[in-house]
Motif scaffolding. Sequence first.
Motif, PDB file in Angstrom:
ATOM      1  N   THR A   1    -116.137 -10.589  92.094  1.00 38.99           N
ATOM      2  CA  THR A   1    -115.939  -9.441  91.201  1.00 38.99           C
ATOM      3  C   THR A   1    -115.135  -9.854  89.978  1.00 38.99           C
ATOM      4  O   THR A   1    -115.484  -9.480  88.849  1.00 38.99           O
ATOM      5  CB  THR A   1    -115.200  -8.318  91.967  1.00 38.99           C
ATOM      6  OG1 THR A   1    -115.942  -7.981  93.118  1.00 38.99           O
ATOM      7  CG2 THR A   1    -115.026  -7.084  91.091  1.00 38.99           C
ATOM      8  N   GLU A   2    -114.108 -10.634  90.180  1.00 37.84           N
ATOM      9  CA  GLU A   2    -113.267 -11.093  89.067  1.00 37.84           C
ATOM     10  C   GLU A   2    -114.055 -12.025  88.153  1.00 37.84           C
ATOM     11  O   GLU A   2    -113.979 -11.924  86.927  1.00 37.84           O
ATOM     12  CB  GLU A   2    -112.029 -11.797  89.611  1.00 37.84           C
ATOM     13  CG  GLU A   2    -110.998 -12.122  88.574  1.00 37.84           C
ATOM     14  CD  GLU A   2    -110.321 -10.867  88.013  1.00 37.84           C
ATOM     15  OE1 GLU A   2    -109.964 -10.908  86.828  1.00 37.84           O
ATOM     16  OE2 GLU A   2    -110.169  -9.891  88.750  1.00 37.84           O
TER      17      GLU A   2
ATOM     18  N   LEU B   1    -117.420 -12.334  87.838  1.00 38.59           N
ATOM     19  CA  LEU B   1    -118.544 -11.665  87.166  1.00 38.59           C
ATOM     20  C   LEU B   1    -118.076 -10.559  86.220  1.00 38.59           C
ATOM     21  O   LEU B   1    -118.817 -10.129  85.344  1.00 38.59           O
ATOM     22  CB  LEU B   1    -119.514 -11.102  88.201  1.00 38.59           C
ATOM     23  CG  LEU B   1    -120.229 -12.165  89.053  1.00 38.59           C
ATOM     24  CD1 LEU B   1    -121.071 -11.509  90.126  1.00 38.59           C
ATOM     25  CD2 LEU B   1    -121.069 -13.091  88.185  1.00 38.59           C
ATOM     26  N   GLY B   2    -116.857 -10.098  86.406  1.00 35.39           N
ATOM     27  CA  GLY B   2    -116.301  -9.094  85.487  1.00 35.39           C
ATOM     28  C   GLY B   2    -116.133  -9.639  84.091  1.00 35.39           C
ATOM     29  O   GLY B   2    -116.133  -8.875  83.114  1.00 35.39           O
ATOM     30  N   ALA B   3    -115.982 -10.923  83.938  1.00 36.50           N
ATOM     31  CA  ALA B   3    -115.844 -11.531  82.614  1.00 36.50           C
ATOM     32  C   ALA B   3    -117.138 -11.480  81.819  1.00 36.50           C
ATOM     33  O   ALA B   3    -117.131 -11.529  80.597  1.00 36.50           O
ATOM     34  CB  ALA B   3    -115.390 -12.980  82.771  1.00 36.50           C
TER      35      ALA B   3
ATOM     36  N   ARG C   1    -115.608 -11.742  97.919  1.00 36.55           N
ATOM     37  CA  ARG C   1    -116.000 -10.556  97.157  1.00 36.55           C
ATOM     38  C   ARG C   1    -115.051 -10.331  95.988  1.00 36.55           C
ATOM     39  O   ARG C   1    -115.477 -10.040  94.868  1.00 36.55           O
ATOM     40  CB  ARG C   1    -116.022  -9.324  98.068  1.00 36.55           C
ATOM     41  CG  ARG C   1    -116.624  -8.096  97.418  1.00 36.55           C
ATOM     42  CD  ARG C   1    -116.692  -6.899  98.373  1.00 36.55           C
ATOM     43  NE  ARG C   1    -117.375  -7.218  99.610  1.00 36.55           N
ATOM     44  CZ  ARG C   1    -116.786  -7.308 100.802  1.00 36.55           C
ATOM     45  NH1 ARG C   1    -115.490  -7.096 100.927  1.00 36.55           N
ATOM     46  NH2 ARG C   1    -117.481  -7.585 101.884  1.00 36.55           N
TER      47      ARG C   1
ATOM     48  N   VAL D   1    -119.350  -8.884  81.960  1.00 32.25           N
ATOM     49  CA  VAL D   1    -119.766  -7.508  81.706  1.00 32.25           C
ATOM     50  C   VAL D   1    -119.117  -6.955  80.456  1.00 32.25           C
ATOM     51  O   VAL D   1    -118.138  -7.260  79.940  1.00 32.25           O
ATOM     52  CB  VAL D   1    -119.435  -6.615  82.910  1.00 32.25           C
ATOM     53  CG1 VAL D   1    -119.790  -5.179  82.619  1.00 32.25           C
ATOM     54  CG2 VAL D   1    -120.180  -7.098  84.116  1.00 32.25           C
TER      55      VAL D   1
END
Length: 169
Positions: free
Chosen positions: A162-163, A165-167, A158, A169
């Motif tokens: 998150t890390e 997919l954060g790139a 997780r 956004v």
Amino acid sequence: MSNTLRPYLACVRNTLTAALCIQNFPCQQVERHNKPEVEYKTSEELLLNAVLICRTENEKCYIEPSINSTRISIKVKQSDELEEILARKFTSFLEQRADAFRVLRRKPVEGYDISFLVTNTHCDEMYKHKIVDFVVDFMEQIDKEISELKLTVNSRARAVATEFLGAFV
């Protein structure tokens, strides 16, 4: 310990206590050799009735007693692919260190995840009730350990997702 696990472990404990009434019995084919009859199966009359204790289809314990040894095979609960991988890696880790456990077999019985072999020399050198306690405690702890490993892997996945997919956004 959960309420569903308690009767299963109590049944395993009682069966192991009865199955570990083993004695010194030398090999009938070779003089001055003492081989575990449950492994070599040289004489049918020296093998006792095996007992299969099932909690579920995927979680069971198979106890094979003989006159001078008892083999305990355990299938660990594996409800999904991740638990199968974790159980396989964890048991192979333990099997590589089988000498430290003294009663642990390096190769499990076919269809099971981990196996123990208790001979009459183990019962002579150690307390029988301590061997039973070790096996039952091992069965309880391996379930907990695999569940904790699964939670750790999921939380790390997780965090990585998150890390990653954060790139975007």
